[in-house]
Design a protein around this motif. Structure first.
Motif, mmCIF file in Angstrom:
data_model
loop_
_atom_site.group_PDB
_atom_site.id
_atom_site.type_symbol
_atom_site.label_atom_id
_atom_site.label_comp_id
_atom_site.label_asym_id
_atom_site.label_seq_id
_atom_site.Cartn_x
_atom_site.Cartn_y
_atom_site.Cartn_z
ATOM 1 N N VAL A 83 0.800 -1.228 0.000
ATOM 2 C CA VAL A 83 0.000 0.000 0.000
ATOM 3 C C VAL A 83 0.842 1.293 0.000
ATOM 4 C CG1 VAL A 83 -1.803 1.292 1.189
ATOM 5 C CG2 VAL A 83 -1.930 -1.190 1.077
ATOM 6 N N PRO A 84 1.847 1.424 0.876
ATOM 7 C CA PRO A 84 2.535 2.726 0.929
ATOM 8 C C PRO A 84 3.130 3.135 -0.410
ATOM 9 C CG PRO A 84 3.187 1.351 2.789
ATOM 10 C CD PRO A 84 2.375 0.477 1.878
ATOM 11 N N CYS A 85 3.761 2.199 -1.114
ATOM 12 C CA CYS A 85 4.379 2.527 -2.391
ATOM 13 C C CYS A 85 3.308 2.729 -3.464
ATOM 14 C CB CYS A 85 5.372 1.432 -2.769
ATOM 15 S SG CYS A 85 6.106 1.606 -4.399
ATOM 16 N N ARG A 86 2.380 1.787 -3.541
ATOM 17 C CA ARG A 86 1.369 1.853 -4.605
ATOM 18 C C ARG A 86 0.489 3.092 -4.487
ATOM 19 N NH1 ARG A 86 -1.918 -2.630 -3.490
ATOM 20 N NH2 ARG A 86 -3.409 -1.267 -2.431
ATOM 21 N N GLU A 87 -0.049 3.331 -3.284
ATOM 22 C CA GLU A 87 -0.984 4.449 -3.110
ATOM 23 C C GLU A 87 -0.258 5.724 -2.687
ATOM 24 O OE1 GLU A 87 -4.211 3.797 -3.740
ATOM 25 O OE2 GLU A 87 -4.000 1.607 -3.869
ATOM 26 N N GLY A 88 0.779 5.572 -1.855
ATOM 27 C CA GLY A 88 1.449 6.742 -1.299
ATOM 28 C C GLY A 88 2.228 7.527 -2.349
ATOM 29 N N ALA B 15 6.424 8.247 5.953
ATOM 30 C CA ALA B 15 5.622 7.033 6.142
ATOM 31 C C ALA B 15 5.898 6.010 5.040
ATOM 32 C CB ALA B 15 4.141 7.393 6.181
ATOM 33 N N VAL B 16 6.049 6.489 3.805
ATOM 34 C CA VAL B 16 6.335 5.563 2.698
ATOM 35 C C VAL B 16 7.708 4.916 2.887
ATOM 36 C CG1 VAL B 16 6.719 5.398 0.197
ATOM 37 C CG2 VAL B 16 4.817 6.762 1.061
ATOM 38 N N LYS B 17 8.668 5.710 3.331
ATOM 39 C CA LYS B 17 10.017 5.186 3.593
ATOM 40 C C LYS B 17 9.973 4.089 4.648
ATOM 41 C CE LYS B 17 13.995 7.809 3.913
ATOM 42 N NZ LYS B 17 14.827 8.333 2.863
ATOM 43 N N LEU C 121 12.819 -0.437 -3.233
ATOM 44 C CA LEU C 121 12.320 0.549 -4.198
ATOM 45 C C LEU C 121 11.327 1.504 -3.531
ATOM 46 C CD1 LEU C 121 11.814 1.658 -7.078
ATOM 47 C CD2 LEU C 121 10.279 -0.258 -7.454
ATOM 48 N N GLY C 122 10.388 0.942 -2.786
ATOM 49 C CA GLY C 122 9.411 1.780 -2.097
ATOM 50 C C GLY C 122 10.029 2.549 -0.949
ATOM 51 N N GLN C 123 10.935 1.885 -0.231
ATOM 52 C CA GLN C 123 11.560 2.533 0.922
ATOM 53 C C GLN C 123 12.403 3.743 0.521
ATOM 54 O OE1 GLN C 123 13.560 -0.804 2.615
ATOM 55 N NE2 GLN C 123 11.660 -1.702 3.355
ATOM 56 N N SER C 124 12.866 3.757 -0.734
ATOM 57 C CA SER C 124 13.682 4.890 -1.163
ATOM 58 C C SER C 124 12.927 5.816 -2.108
ATOM 59 C CB SER C 124 14.959 4.376 -1.842
ATOM 60 O OG SER C 124 14.623 3.587 -2.952
ATOM 61 N N ARG D 189 0.655 3.243 10.139
ATOM 62 C CA ARG D 189 -0.724 2.720 10.110
ATOM 63 C C ARG D 189 -1.714 3.794 9.691
ATOM 64 N NH1 ARG D 189 -0.870 -0.661 15.674
ATOM 65 N NH2 ARG D 189 0.730 -2.178 15.116
ATOM 66 N N ARG D 190 -1.536 4.999 10.273
ATOM 67 C CA ARG D 190 -2.450 6.092 9.947
ATOM 68 C C ARG D 190 -2.367 6.411 8.456
ATOM 69 N NH1 ARG D 190 -0.477 9.872 13.537
ATOM 70 N NH2 ARG D 190 0.706 10.922 11.921
ATOM 71 N N THR D 191 -1.128 6.456 7.936
ATOM 72 C CA THR D 191 -0.944 6.777 6.517
ATOM 73 C C THR D 191 -1.581 5.717 5.629
ATOM 74 O OG1 THR D 191 1.131 7.861 7.067
ATOM 75 C CG2 THR D 191 0.781 7.309 4.761
ATOM 76 N N VAL D 192 -1.316 4.460 5.947
ATOM 77 C CA VAL D 192 -1.870 3.374 5.129
ATOM 78 C C VAL D 192 -3.390 3.449 5.120
ATOM 79 C CG1 VAL D 192 -2.231 0.868 5.089
ATOM 80 C CG2 VAL D 192 0.082 1.785 5.325
ATOM 81 N N LEU D 193 -3.979 3.673 6.296
ATOM 82 C CA LEU D 193 -5.440 3.699 6.368
ATOM 83 C C LEU D 193 -6.015 4.927 5.665
ATOM 84 C CD1 LEU D 193 -5.741 2.260 9.954
ATOM 85 C CD2 LEU D 193 -6.569 1.177 7.842
#
Lengths: 617, 237, 155
Positions: free
Chosen positions: A480-485, A515-517, A524-527, B86-90
């Motif tokens: 989620v973080p990489c795809r959406e963030g 947060a994505v990091k 790839l997502g972490q950077s 968690r907050r960001t993901v949600l």
């Protein structure tokens, strides 16, 4: 019959004796860059001309890999006296070929083919070694690039190829690993992990078979080091991998090559066939009973497959989604077996260390980043191309000495390293010595070695948007973080570039970036937030200008600029003829006007105007 | 067995055991969206993150995939960084699936009521947890649906976005979906799912429609239980 | 379709019926047809005993594979960093204007498919355009027309 060291000697002698009939050699760069510039056409004409002149048996023409100075291609170098001809055939192919023949016959130097000093056009360089772009380099990984015919295993052997393999096979595997460890070699693909340590973990890992992988999925935009090595000296990679296989206890190697590199695939395929033919790959190598073979795997055009776990998924015939690395791939990698993956440049360093000793390698570069690094120096720098320098050279030395400074005398703004995982480093850090650790401290990273120079006409917010767009396109979409963030980061930066930035956007980007990091699954997502976070860190005022004043100082963000024609216009009509939307009008010989309601800001008028009459505001 | 602390409480665990399982055993509440006892972990959703302190460093890990080792000293399930992720993901998932009550409820727990982003309108309630795909592949064993495409446009779908020969209409994907995204409708003896129509079998005893004929045929073939027996619904068997 | 099946069988055999080489098989088939036909995906998957959806996942994940027929020539406009900084977005727009297709699209006469690619690794020649196997370096918006014409003339 297995190959022997005597057999290598014979091949070498045989090859060298055949060379004696030649009085002269011309090394023609046949890397992708020079081929694009038309090298093959010139080469064909040269061969015909040599034949007509009856010189074809006296002059040896070698089709080599990349010479590095791609900007100046096609490149022809005379072997004996090192005369460096550049842009051969660019203006007048027949005249240039005649000039080459003249040089062959009488050593007469063609002035118009010499490389001119970018800052003083009257000054010309004759020999390769005099050109600052080359004289500032220390070529060890690329030492044969540009000299040997990459499709000839004999040529490689004649220059000492596969001797390191023989030597390594006389050592104990642990001893080989010890040498690599002591050399200080760190992974050239991005992370900079200690190679020797990785090998040892893989050797000690339980499970068999074990696998060796060369990562040639060079995906960082602005980087082509690995491509040049694969195209220019494929045997060095094979030799490194075979040594690695022996040290780690593996019999199977894979080379994963980017789909966009057809020439690399071709040359590696030939190299593997030739090595098998001579028994350098296969059973009982050098009579030691050691067996090793290598297969090539073509990637599918997915950047994420450069990430080691995604690459292994891809090798297994799946889609390239990365996996968590809490259990390392040296323990459980390809098909859940211990797998040692290194980048192709790392593999190419291995034979050098075995041949010259670990002390030799450890003495090059800095204490914690030994050896050299190949960089692709591109962007707004005068001398673009591929360079190899010892670790620890400063950015200034690289960009201004080797690179010859900024194009058109403009002002340096930033240099981007590390691809989409890296960041932009501003002018105040130009005197930083380049190694793995310093670049990380600056919020960037070494990455695979792309070095992209930017000048005052480049907008840093636009650069951040560029990388975000790249990452949205290349994210595998698993977590989620990489795809959406990253998608949401792109939306925010895109809004800023369009003049719709809001108060609080910068802070929002910083929070989301963090947060994505922290939260992404793979490297790839972490950077991925690095390009944004580093440009905010060093060029915050540009973001603020875009948001508060709706201004793009570099004149890049289209909604924030207006293109105008000033009084310098003499009505030559060139811009009007080239305008794709016909929005420029005016009488001949009189200043023209742009209809702002129709202008699409493509800036063709700016590019074609020879009188500085078009301005971007 | 190794000992370490979770939020200041001493816990014991086997080496290699996943942190999530250990934490739950000791009563710690860690949210998950792509984890299921029967399916294992996939590491997609990232809401199960915790912070782990080892001898060398402190870092955020996904508890569903992080194996316990001797190196762990302390685990934090609600540190500032954990809450941020968690907050960001949600928030991101709420922007993707604004209609999902499950996501809205979870997001509210972390103080998110409205996402700051433009809401997606084409993703339905699908958060791409991939549990339906894993169920179809590993539990049912038919692989009728997959995770299609790459990046933000990824989508769950049968091949070629059309009715799939492999689908048996069992509805296991519907049962496992955490947000209720997958559409399935039983009406007048017909089941509609994944663009495919299934004829429902009638129980000879109670006369009730109970399962797609195709599904029963699949089970019969796999288990060698004759169709006559399977046609009787589970209540009447 | 009979001969096609024979060809597909050859491709599968060339890679030793090895499922892990599905991507390579698809790439070969794509080269043959200029896209990956649905029937080919189904056939190969069935032969290798892989669920069809796995083949479809692969075909939609890797950018080098296409499910729709491509034009006779594929134009790749490089969008690497160096190319971007030196005007690649303008070059792409010029192609879009001249060919009247958006990136990813194919012209009506099936002559050109326009693609962008995230770096071709010839950064010193930025902005770079690759048409099929041929590279054009230092392209600008005004030279785009010449490139298109070169291939149109060849028809």
């Amino acid at each position: 019959m297995s190959v022997s060291i005597q057999r290598l000697e014979e091949i070498k002698k045989d090859f060298l004796s055949k060379q004696k009939v030649f009085q002269k050699t011309i090394r023609v760069c046949c890397g992708t860059g020079c081929i694009s510039s038309g090298a093959l056409k010139v080469l064909e004409k040269l061969r015909t001309a040599l034949k007509t002149e009856g010189l074809d048996e006296k002059v040896k023409v070698i089709e080599t890999g990349c010479h590095g100075f791609c900007e100046r291609g096609p490149i022809f170098v005379f072997g004996e006296n090192d005369i460096f001809y550049q842009m051969v055939g660019k203006r007048n192919i027949d005249a240039d070929v005649s000039a080459l023949i003249e040089t062959v016959k009488s050593d007469k130097i063609a002035q118009n083919l010499l490389y001119p000093d970018p800052n003083d056009k009257t000054k010309k360089f004759v020999a390769t070694r005099e050109i600052p772009f080359y004289s500032g380099q220390q070529k060890i990984v690329l030492h044969l690039n540009g000299y040997i015919d990459p499709e000839s295993i004999e040529d490689y052997i004649a220059r000492g190829g596969y001797v390191a393999l023989h030597k390594a096979l006389q050592m104990k595997p642990e001893e080989v690993i010890d040498w690599i460890d002591r050399s200080g070699l760190r992974g050239r693909g991005g992370g900079g992990f200690r190679t020797g340590r990785k090998w040892r973990s893989c050797r000690e890992a339980h499970g068999s078979p074990k696998y060796i992988v060369a990562n040639g999925d060079e995906g960082d935009p602005g980087a082509f080091m690995d491509r040049s090595i694969m195209e220019g000296n494929p045997h060095a990679i094979l030799e490194g991998m075979i040594i690695g296989g022996y040290a780690i206890g593996s019999n199977d190697g894979y080379i994963y090559v980017r789909d966009e590199y057809p020439l690399a695939v071709k040359r590696l395929t030939k190299a593997i066939e030739d090595a098998r033919r001579l028994g350098l790959l296969g059973d009982n190598i050098f009579g030691t009973g050691f067996r090793f073979d290598i297969r090539i795997f073509r990637g599918g055009g997915a950047f994420v497959c450069g990430e080691s776990t995604a690459l292994m998924q891809s090798l297994e015939g799946k889609i390239g989604e990365p996996k968590a690395k809490y259990i390392h791939t040296v323990e459980r990698g390809l098909w859940d077996k211990p797998t040692n993956l290194n980048n192709v440049e790392t593999w190419a360093c291995v034979p050098l260390i075995i041949n010259n000793g670990w002390e030799w390698f450890a003495n090059i570069g800095t204490k914690n980043s030994t050896g050299t690094k190949v960089f692709s120096l591109v962007g707004k720098v005068n001398n673009t191309g591929l360079i190899e320098v010892p670790m620890g050279l400063t950015l200034r030395e690289i960009i201004f000495n080797l690179g010859g400074g900024i194009q058109k005398g403009r002002k340096f703004k930033a240099v981007q390293t590390g691809g989409p995982s890296g960041g932009c480093i501003p002018a105040e850090y130009l005197d930083t010595p380049v190694d793995f650790d310093t670049l990380t401290e600056l919020g960037s990273m070494m990455g695979s070695g792309g070095m992209i120079v930017m000048d005052e006409r480049n907008c840093m917010v636009d650069v951040a948007r560029y990388f975000l767009n790249f990452l949205v396109e290349e994210s595998c979409g698993k977590c989620v973080p990489c795809r959406e963030g990253v998608k949401r980061m792109y939306e925010i930066v895109d809004r800023i570039c369009n003049g719709e930035g809001r108060e609080g956007d910068i802070e929002h980007l910083e929070e989301l970036g963090k947060a994505v990091k922290l939260g992404s699954l793979c490297g790839l997502g972490q950077s991925a937030p690095n390009p944004v976070l580093s440009t905010i860190r060093y060029f915050r005022e540009e973001y603020e200008e875009h948001i508060k004043h709706k201004k793009c100082r570099a004149g890049v963000c289209k909604p924030l600029i207006t293109i105008k024609i000033n009084e310098k216009c003499n009505g030559c009509m060139v811009c009007a003829r080239n305008c794709p939307v016909s929005c420029i009008s005016g009488e001949k010989q009189k200043p023209h006007v742009i209809d702002q309601s129709k202008c699409i800001k493509c800036q063709i008028c700016y590019d074609v105007c020879r009188f500085d009459a078009v301005t971007i505001e | 067995m190794v000992k370490f602390k979770i939020d200041n409480k001493v816990v014991e665990a086997k080496e290699g055991e996943y942190l999530l399982d250990v934490a739950r055993r000791y009563g710690f509440s860690i949210p998950t969206l792509c984890h299921h006892e029967a399916l294992g972990s996939d590491g997609r959703c990232r809401v199960c993150v915790v912070e782990v302190k080892t001898r060398w460093r402190k870092r955020i890990v996904t508890s569903c995939l992080f194996p316990v080792s001797k190196d762990i000293e302390e685990v934090y399930t609600a540190s500032e960084d954990v809450k941020l992720v968690r907050r960001t993901v949600l928030e991101l998932l709420l922007a993707r699936c604004p209609e999902s009550d499950v996501i809205r409820y979870m997001a509210a727990k972390y103080g998110i009521t409205e996402p700051r982003y433009k809401k997606d309108t084409d993703k339905g309630k699908c958060i791409l947890c991939n549990m339906c795909v894993r169920t179809c592949e590993n539990i049912v064993g038919v692989s009728a649906i997959g995770i299609i495409g790459k990046g933000p446009e990824k989508k769950i779908s049968p091949p070629f976005r059309e009715a799939s020969d492999a689908c048996i209409g069992c509805g296991a994907c519907v049962a496992v979906c955490p947000t209720g995204h997958i559409f399935m409708e039983d009406k007048d003896g017909i089941r509609l799912i994944w663009r495919k129509r299934f004829e429902l079998a009638v129980c000879p005893k109670c006369g009730r429609y109970h399962a797609p004929v195709e599904q029963l045929e699949f089970i019969s073939k796999k288990t060698n239980v004759p169709m006559e027996e399977l046609l009787v619904c589970t209540n009447c068997r | 379709m009979e001969t096609d099946r024979a060809k597909l069988d050859n491709t599968i055999a060339k890679y030793g019926n090895d499922r892990s080489l599905l991507l390579s098989m698809f790439q070969d088939i794509q080269r043959e047809y200029r896209y990956l036909p649905k029937e080919a995906i189904k056939y190969v998957c069935e032969k290798l005993n892989i669920p069809v959806v796995k083949g479809y996942e692969m075909a939609t994940f890797y950018k080098s594979l296409s499910l729709v027929p491509r034009g006779k020539h594929t134009i790749h406009v490089c969008m690497g960093t160096a190319c971007h900084l030196k005007g690649a977005p303008g070059v792409l727009e010029a192609f879009e204007r001249d060919l009247k297709v958006k990136r990813g699209g194919t012209t009506e006469d099936m002559l050109f498919t326009l693609e962008s690619v995230n770096c071709l690794g010839a950064c010193a020649l930025a902005p770079l355009v690759r048409v099929d196997e041929k590279d054009f370096g230092k392209v600008n918006q005004t030279s785009v027309k010449n490139i298109i014409d070169e291939y149109k003339r060849g028809e």
